[in-house]
Design a protein around this motif. Sequence first.
Motif, PDB file in Angstrom:
ATOM      1  N   ARG A  38       0.840  -1.196   0.000  1.00 16.82           N
ATOM      2  CA  ARG A  38       0.000   0.000   0.000  1.00 16.82           C
ATOM      3  C   ARG A  38       0.880   1.254   0.000  1.00 16.82           C
ATOM      4  O   ARG A  38       1.653   1.464   0.933  1.00 16.82           O
ATOM      5  CB  ARG A  38      -0.919  -0.016   1.220  1.00 16.82           C
ATOM      6  N   ILE A  39       0.729   2.065  -1.039  1.00 20.96           N
ATOM      7  CA  ILE A  39       1.547   3.261  -1.199  1.00 20.96           C
ATOM      8  C   ILE A  39       0.651   4.497  -1.160  1.00 20.96           C
ATOM      9  O   ILE A  39      -0.286   4.620  -1.961  1.00 20.96           O
ATOM     10  CB  ILE A  39       2.327   3.239  -2.519  1.00 20.96           C
ATOM     11  N   SER A  40       0.920   5.389  -0.233  1.00 19.99           N
ATOM     12  CA  SER A  40       0.180   6.648  -0.147  1.00 19.99           C
ATOM     13  C   SER A  40       0.979   7.755  -0.815  1.00 19.99           C
ATOM     14  O   SER A  40       2.181   7.885  -0.575  1.00 19.99           O
ATOM     15  CB  SER A  40      -0.089   7.020   1.318  1.00 19.99           C
ATOM     16  N   GLN A  78      -1.203  -1.177  -4.351  1.00 16.42           N
ATOM     17  CA  GLN A  78      -2.368  -0.313  -4.111  1.00 16.42           C
ATOM     18  C   GLN A  78      -1.901   1.119  -3.870  1.00 16.42           C
ATOM     19  O   GLN A  78      -1.262   1.417  -2.865  1.00 16.42           O
ATOM     20  CB  GLN A  78      -3.147  -0.823  -2.889  1.00 16.42           C
ATOM     21  N   TRP A  79      -2.223   2.004  -4.813  1.00 15.86           N
ATOM     22  CA  TRP A  79      -1.867   3.417  -4.696  1.00 15.86           C
ATOM     23  C   TRP A  79      -3.061   4.200  -4.160  1.00 15.86           C
ATOM     24  O   TRP A  79      -4.188   4.022  -4.620  1.00 15.86           O
ATOM     25  CB  TRP A  79      -1.485   3.987  -6.057  1.00 15.86           C
ATOM     26  N   THR A  80      -2.790   5.096  -3.213  1.00 13.92           N
ATOM     27  CA  THR A  80      -3.811   6.012  -2.720  1.00 13.92           C
ATOM     28  C   THR A  80      -3.308   7.437  -2.899  1.00 13.92           C
ATOM     29  O   THR A  80      -2.264   7.800  -2.338  1.00 13.92           O
ATOM     30  CB  THR A  80      -4.123   5.764  -1.236  1.00 13.92           C
ATOM     31  N   GLY A  96      -2.768   2.448  10.257  1.00 15.73           N
ATOM     32  CA  GLY A  96      -2.241   1.204   9.712  1.00 15.73           C
ATOM     33  C   GLY A  96      -2.633   0.940   8.282  1.00 15.73           C
ATOM     34  O   GLY A  96      -2.728  -0.219   7.861  1.00 15.73           O
ATOM     35  N   LEU A  97      -2.817   2.009   7.493  1.00 12.62           N
ATOM     36  CA  LEU A  97      -3.301   1.858   6.124  1.00 12.62           C
ATOM     37  C   LEU A  97      -2.251   2.190   5.068  1.00 12.62           C
ATOM     38  O   LEU A  97      -2.567   2.237   3.881  1.00 12.62           O
ATOM     39  CB  LEU A  97      -4.532   2.762   5.914  1.00 12.62           C
ATOM     40  N   ALA A  98      -1.020   2.446   5.473  1.00 11.02           N
ATOM     41  CA  ALA A  98       0.040   2.790   4.521  1.00 11.02           C
ATOM     42  C   ALA A  98       1.312   2.029   4.863  1.00 11.02           C
ATOM     43  O   ALA A  98       1.725   1.993   6.027  1.00 11.02           O
ATOM     44  CB  ALA A  98       0.308   4.297   4.537  1.00 11.02           C
ATOM     45  N   ASP A  99       1.930   1.431   3.837  1.00 10.01           N
ATOM     46  CA  ASP A  99       3.210   0.739   4.008  1.00 10.01           C
ATOM     47  C   ASP A  99       4.373   1.622   3.552  1.00 10.01           C
ATOM     48  O   ASP A  99       5.433   1.630   4.170  1.00 10.01           O
ATOM     49  CB  ASP A  99       3.219  -0.561   3.202  1.00 10.01           C
ATOM     50  N   PHE A 100       4.163   2.327   2.440  1.00 11.31           N
ATOM     51  CA  PHE A 100       5.150   3.265   1.899  1.00 11.31           C
ATOM     52  C   PHE A 100       4.424   4.576   1.617  1.00 11.31           C
ATOM     53  O   PHE A 100       3.205   4.598   1.451  1.00 11.31           O
ATOM     54  CB  PHE A 100       5.747   2.757   0.582  1.00 11.31           C
ATOM     55  N   VAL A 232       9.123   4.059   4.379  1.00 13.32           N
ATOM     56  CA  VAL A 232       8.435   2.802   4.655  1.00 13.32           C
ATOM     57  C   VAL A 232       8.080   2.795   6.137  1.00 13.32           C
ATOM     58  O   VAL A 232       8.809   3.349   6.964  1.00 13.32           O
ATOM     59  CB  VAL A 232       9.326   1.583   4.302  1.00 13.32           C
ATOM     60  N   SER A 233       6.957   2.199   6.481  1.00 11.83           N
ATOM     61  CA  SER A 233       6.608   2.091   7.898  1.00 11.83           C
ATOM     62  C   SER A 233       7.578   1.132   8.583  1.00 11.83           C
ATOM     63  O   SER A 233       8.065   0.175   7.973  1.00 11.83           O
ATOM     64  CB  SER A 233       5.170   1.592   8.070  1.00 11.83           C
ATOM     65  N   GLU A 234       7.869   1.406   9.849  1.00 12.39           N
ATOM     66  CA  GLU A 234       8.798   0.540  10.588  1.00 12.39           C
ATOM     67  C   GLU A 234       8.288  -0.897  10.635  1.00 12.39           C
ATOM     68  O   GLU A 234       9.067  -1.846  10.515  1.00 12.39           O
ATOM     69  CB  GLU A 234       9.026   1.084  11.993  1.00 12.39           C
ATOM     70  N   ASP A 235       6.996  -1.088  10.808  1.00  9.05           N
ATOM     71  CA  ASP A 235       6.439  -2.437  10.895  1.00  9.05           C
ATOM     72  C   ASP A 235       6.669  -3.213   9.606  1.00  9.05           C
ATOM     73  O   ASP A 235       7.081  -4.376   9.634  1.00  9.05           O
ATOM     74  CB  ASP A 235       4.936  -2.374  11.192  1.00  9.05           C
ATOM     75  N   PHE A 236       6.411  -2.570   8.463  1.00 10.05           N
ATOM     76  CA  PHE A 236       6.595  -3.253   7.177  1.00 10.05           C
ATOM     77  C   PHE A 236       8.064  -3.563   6.948  1.00 10.05           C
ATOM     78  O   PHE A 236       8.404  -4.659   6.484  1.00 10.05           O
ATOM     79  CB  PHE A 236       6.051  -2.371   6.042  1.00 10.05           C
ATOM     80  N   GLU A 237       8.918  -2.619   7.277  1.00  6.13           N
ATOM     81  CA  GLU A 237      10.362  -2.827   7.056  1.00  6.13           C
ATOM     82  C   GLU A 237      10.884  -3.998   7.884  1.00  6.13           C
ATOM     83  O   GLU A 237      11.713  -4.780   7.418  1.00  6.13           O
ATOM     84  CB  GLU A 237      11.125  -1.551   7.398  1.00  6.13           C
TER      85      GLU A 237
END
Length: 364
Positions: A38-40, A78-80, A96-100, A232-237
């Motif tokens: 998910r990319i914002s 998924q681009w937002t 919690g809706l964005a990874d990058f 990048v979010s710390e959780d995803f990384e």
Amino acid sequence: MKSLRRHTITALLAAIAASTLSLAAPVAFAQDKPKVIRISYSSSGTGGRPLTGGTSIATAHQQGVLEKEFAKDGIKIQWTFNPGAGPATNEQLANGLADFAHHGDLPIIIGRSTGLKTKILLSYTRFGPAYITGPIDSPAKSLEDLKGKRLAVFKGTASQLALGRILKKHGLTERDFKTVSMDGDTLRAAIATKDVDGGFIAPFDLEARGVGKVIYSTGPDPELTSQGVFWVSEDFEKKYPDIVQRVVTALVKVTAWSSEEKNREAQYKLWSNSGTSYYEYQKTFADVPLKWRLSPLLDEYFVENLKKSVVQAKEFRLIRRDVSLEGWLAPKYLNTALKELKLEGYWPEFNAAGKPKTTQVAQN
């Protein structure tokens, strides 16, 4: 007999355990990659359309670069695109809706000051000019002429921090104006209808329509420019470092294409799908080599400018808490991408003052 029975039971239990592990293994492996990335994007096209321009990340989106990279893994991209810009991106991360994300300097600083956990992977813009634009018949010829009048800026975004820098240079603050917050579409309309006296926005499309004119421009001043980051979010990384590397490598590769002078026209045409004209991109990108403007480097200039932005955000009362850069940057992914793609030295590094460290200059 008892010994044989015990041996048989032990062997049976071992076989069951091995079978269980073999069945569980594919499940564990499947969890080693996400189903969706998910990319914002802290902007949107005219009228909120879900694409934009002006950065190599926008180019990557329109060219489907990440979609192609992860198609073989069955991972969806998924681009937002956020008309609400940086503040909306912070809200997505908080929920919690964005990874990058693509983010301006002020909103990512605000996010970190409130406890949002990100890792900065690369930069995507620097040395861009800033403008104050007014109605076509405005008598104003300087910032000072706008004192006490209606001045619009999209608050909470990088534009507000850049405006603060500009005003400080001229001995002014937001309190010297009737400052209002407007997004880009609203501001353009307000200038056309003369509902504001000036606004922080590029003038060229408004000039072409005969409804606006430039009152003030910074040019590519390294002391006043904003810079953007991709994080990048710390959780995803922590969960998917290999995926993070592939995202960064793919973006660095397209940034190299975007930085080639021979691709200027093709890129402006691509970006103009956003609703901002080819002409406006041509004018706002005219004075700086693409290798400078679109550099992904986390070099000395980037780091020192980010530190300065933190200090100024607090000085201008845009944040309340101190923000530390310790552990915030994750340059290893960028460095690996540069090495793998043989792009080390492709983009010139800049010192803290915004001057090239070498004599390398891209041809404009």
